[in-house]
Write a protein that holds these residues in place. Sequence first.
Motif, PDB file in Angstrom:
ATOM      1  N   GLN A  56      19.755 -42.565  30.085  1.00  0.00           N
ATOM      2  CA  GLN A  56      18.430 -43.049  29.724  1.00  0.00           C
ATOM      3  C   GLN A  56      17.628 -43.600  30.894  1.00  0.00           C
ATOM      4  N   GLU A  57      18.281 -43.903  31.982  1.00  0.00           N
ATOM      5  CA  GLU A  57      17.550 -44.388  33.146  1.00  0.00           C
ATOM      6  C   GLU A  57      17.330 -43.285  34.173  1.00  0.00           C
ATOM      7  N   GLY A  58      17.790 -42.069  33.854  1.00  0.00           N
ATOM      8  CA  GLY A  58      17.622 -40.957  34.777  1.00  0.00           C
ATOM      9  C   GLY A  58      16.199 -40.418  34.780  1.00  0.00           C
ATOM     10  N   SER A  59      15.824 -39.755  35.864  1.00  0.00           N
ATOM     11  CA  SER A  59      14.458 -39.255  36.027  1.00  0.00           C
ATOM     12  C   SER A  59      14.099 -38.223  34.965  1.00  0.00           C
ATOM     13  N   ASP A  60      15.050 -37.394  34.575  1.00  0.00           N
ATOM     14  CA  ASP A  60      14.791 -36.363  33.574  1.00  0.00           C
ATOM     15  C   ASP A  60      14.398 -36.993  32.243  1.00  0.00           C
ATOM     16  N   TYR A  61      15.164 -37.979  31.820  1.00  0.00           N
ATOM     17  CA  TYR A  61      14.877 -38.673  30.559  1.00  0.00           C
ATOM     18  C   TYR A  61      13.540 -39.401  30.637  1.00  0.00           C
ATOM     19  N   GLN A  62      13.275 -40.030  31.756  1.00  0.00           N
ATOM     20  CA  GLN A  62      12.028 -40.777  31.912  1.00  0.00           C
ATOM     21  C   GLN A  62      10.818 -39.845  31.810  1.00  0.00           C
ATOM     22  N   TYR A  63      10.940 -38.654  32.367  1.00  0.00           N
ATOM     23  CA  TYR A  63       9.839 -37.690  32.315  1.00  0.00           C
ATOM     24  C   TYR A  63       9.619 -37.161  30.896  1.00  0.00           C
ATOM     25  N   THR A  64      10.708 -36.888  30.208  1.00  0.00           N
ATOM     26  CA  THR A  64      10.619 -36.217  28.906  1.00  0.00           C
ATOM     27  C   THR A  64      10.182 -37.150  27.787  1.00  0.00           C
ATOM     28  N   ALA A 365       6.022 -45.949  29.729  1.00  0.00           N
ATOM     29  CA  ALA A 365       7.215 -45.311  30.270  1.00  0.00           C
ATOM     30  C   ALA A 365       8.207 -45.043  29.139  1.00  0.00           C
ATOM     31  N   ALA A 366       9.189 -44.203  29.415  1.00  0.00           N
ATOM     32  CA  ALA A 366      10.186 -43.878  28.395  1.00  0.00           C
ATOM     33  C   ALA A 366      10.874 -45.147  27.894  1.00  0.00           C
ATOM     34  N   PRO A 367      11.040 -45.273  26.572  1.00  0.00           N
ATOM     35  CA  PRO A 367      11.652 -46.490  26.031  1.00  0.00           C
ATOM     36  C   PRO A 367      13.169 -46.468  26.147  1.00  0.00           C
ATOM     37  N   ARG A 368      13.747 -47.625  26.140  1.00  0.00           N
ATOM     38  CA  ARG A 368      15.194 -47.708  25.988  1.00  0.00           C
ATOM     39  C   ARG A 368      15.558 -47.493  24.529  1.00  0.00           C
ATOM     40  N   ARG A 369      16.782 -47.080  24.310  1.00  0.00           N
ATOM     41  CA  ARG A 369      17.258 -46.808  22.958  1.00  0.00           C
ATOM     42  C   ARG A 369      16.996 -47.999  22.035  1.00  0.00           C
ATOM     43  N   GLY A 370      16.240 -47.739  20.965  1.00  0.00           N
ATOM     44  CA  GLY A 370      15.991 -48.763  19.963  1.00  0.00           C
ATOM     45  C   GLY A 370      15.064 -49.877  20.392  1.00  0.00           C
ATOM     46  N   GLU A 371      14.347 -49.691  21.480  1.00  0.00           N
ATOM     47  CA  GLU A 371      13.503 -50.759  22.023  1.00  0.00           C
ATOM     48  C   GLU A 371      12.464 -51.262  21.018  1.00  0.00           C
ATOM     49  N   HIS A 372      12.015 -50.375  20.131  1.00  0.00           N
ATOM     50  CA  HIS A 372      10.944 -50.744  19.209  1.00  0.00           C
ATOM     51  C   HIS A 372      11.396 -50.771  17.755  1.00  0.00           C
ATOM     52  N   THR A 373      12.708 -50.829  17.536  1.00  0.00           N
ATOM     53  CA  THR A 373      13.224 -50.757  16.166  1.00  0.00           C
ATOM     54  C   THR A 373      12.622 -51.834  15.272  1.00  0.00           C
ATOM     55  N   GLU A 374      12.751 -53.080  15.661  1.00  0.00           N
ATOM     56  CA  GLU A 374      12.290 -54.166  14.795  1.00  0.00           C
ATOM     57  C   GLU A 374      10.767 -54.166  14.663  1.00  0.00           C
ATOM     58  N   GLU A 375      10.094 -53.804  15.709  1.00  0.00           N
ATOM     59  CA  GLU A 375       8.633 -53.707  15.667  1.00  0.00           C
ATOM     60  C   GLU A 375       8.189 -52.678  14.622  1.00  0.00           C
ATOM     61  N   ILE A 376       8.823 -51.514  14.632  1.00  0.00           N
ATOM     62  CA  ILE A 376       8.433 -50.439  13.713  1.00  0.00           C
ATOM     63  C   ILE A 376       8.848 -50.768  12.282  1.00  0.00           C
ATOM     64  N   LEU A 377      10.048 -51.326  12.112  1.00  0.00           N
ATOM     65  CA  LEU A 377      10.479 -51.703  10.761  1.00  0.00           C
ATOM     66  C   LEU A 377       9.564 -52.781  10.178  1.00  0.00           C
ATOM     67  N   ALA A 378       9.098 -53.684  11.029  1.00  0.00           N
ATOM     68  CA  ALA A 378       8.156 -54.703  10.554  1.00  0.00           C
ATOM     69  C   ALA A 378       6.839 -54.060  10.129  1.00  0.00           C
ATOM     70  N   GLU A 379       6.398 -53.033  10.851  1.00  0.00           N
ATOM     71  CA  GLU A 379       5.184 -52.312  10.476  1.00  0.00           C
ATOM     72  C   GLU A 379       5.335 -51.654   9.104  1.00  0.00           C
ATOM     73  N   LEU A 380       6.584 -51.283   8.760  1.00  0.00           N
ATOM     74  CA  LEU A 380       6.850 -50.635   7.477  1.00  0.00           C
ATOM     75  C   LEU A 380       7.059 -51.639   6.347  1.00  0.00           C
ATOM     76  N   GLY A 381       7.052 -52.932   6.686  1.00  0.00           N
ATOM     77  CA  GLY A 381       7.094 -53.941   5.638  1.00  0.00           C
ATOM     78  C   GLY A 381       8.355 -54.754   5.525  1.00  0.00           C
ATOM     79  N   TRP A 382       9.349 -54.520   6.368  1.00  0.00           N
ATOM     80  CA  TRP A 382      10.571 -55.311   6.291  1.00  0.00           C
ATOM     81  C   TRP A 382      10.371 -56.652   6.990  1.00  0.00           C
ATOM     82  N   GLY A 383      10.899 -57.711   6.398  1.00  0.00           N
ATOM     83  CA  GLY A 383      10.789 -59.042   6.965  1.00  0.00           C
ATOM     84  C   GLY A 383      11.978 -59.392   7.832  1.00  0.00           C
TER      85      GLY A 383
END
Length: 396
Positions: A56-64, A365-383
Amino acid sequence: MPHMPASSALARFRVVDLTQVRAGPTACRQLADWGADVIQVQMPEHMRGDDTLGGQEGSDYQYTHRNKRSITLNLKEPEGISVLKRLIAGADVVVENFRPDVKFRLGIDYETLAVDNPGLVYASISGFGQTGPLATRPGFDQIAQGMGGLMSVTGMVEQGPMRVGIPIADLCAGIFAAQGILVALLERAASGKGQWLHTSLLESMVYMMDFQTSRWLIDGEVAAQAGNFHPTSIPTGVYKARDGYMNIAVFGSKIWERFCDILGAPQWVGDERYKDKRGRSINRDALNAEINRLLAAQDRDYWIERLNAGGVACGHINTMAEVFEEPQIQHLAMVKEVVSTHLGAQRLVGQPVQLERTPSSIVRAAPRRGEHTEEILAELGWGADDLARMKSTGVY
């Protein structure tokens, strides 16, 4: 941090990215670069396999994976599937590259999801297609290059098949899938209905064979390897000047005459061996040897300046380092800069299409695995309590 559109062009669309490796992530990157809210769904860290491009920190992953957000979900747990379905219920697009049977087993196939989201555009990318005798066979870029005919026409004459130096089947399948998604979204604007679309590495590779397919299907010609030289337009290929190699492309009789004059060989225009396309094809090797003999008198820059001034296309053959030193590439501003929270400043190649009013950019930049999990779940209504429970039970 909520969605940060890379462009206003597709900012109103949400895309759920269920893909791994390259073809699917490429399709989703295309959409993300034009502003779509692409949410990459990955397995939790403790479950992950080798699903990344060089780590996940490699250049290929960051580009894609730039311009995307990342959420982790355990799709082996019923609640993980339920969360995914809730995410998809409010999405415009789903992109997946599972084996063809997996989506049905998980209950996340198009027909199932369209019940709750009839406007859903559902894109599937596979190695060989969704049905047929090879549908369940594992797909890989080089396999598709070979089966689609590309390797049979690539490489030096009589030295065996040669792969192309980039994962062209993966990349084309991803770009074609993105194109199909955009077509389906345009159609949805008229009908109000979504649909299932699918492509494969093999289909994309066969399509990309372009005029080589018509040479066979219409003319009955089986194309052979031509090395660094164009199979039908002669002389077009790699030639050697005094200080190195260059590409020259001579298309048409008028350009041929100019080429001969610039090289100081006007007699070739009337030479029985070279005066027409058929003769130049038959006597290709002799002609190429004579061209190289004359080019050896000067450096590449000398010839490139004079040939281009005379309307004969030619250019350097650059290494990747030299590519980004080209003044024209610098002028086109293809290299974009972004700052990764985790890795610092990065330089990445941006989109090759320029929309003057709604341009593409790289804003995340490319996110780390699960970086936005709680943010997105909160957007969907979970407390907060829901999130704590779901994390403790391994849902994400």
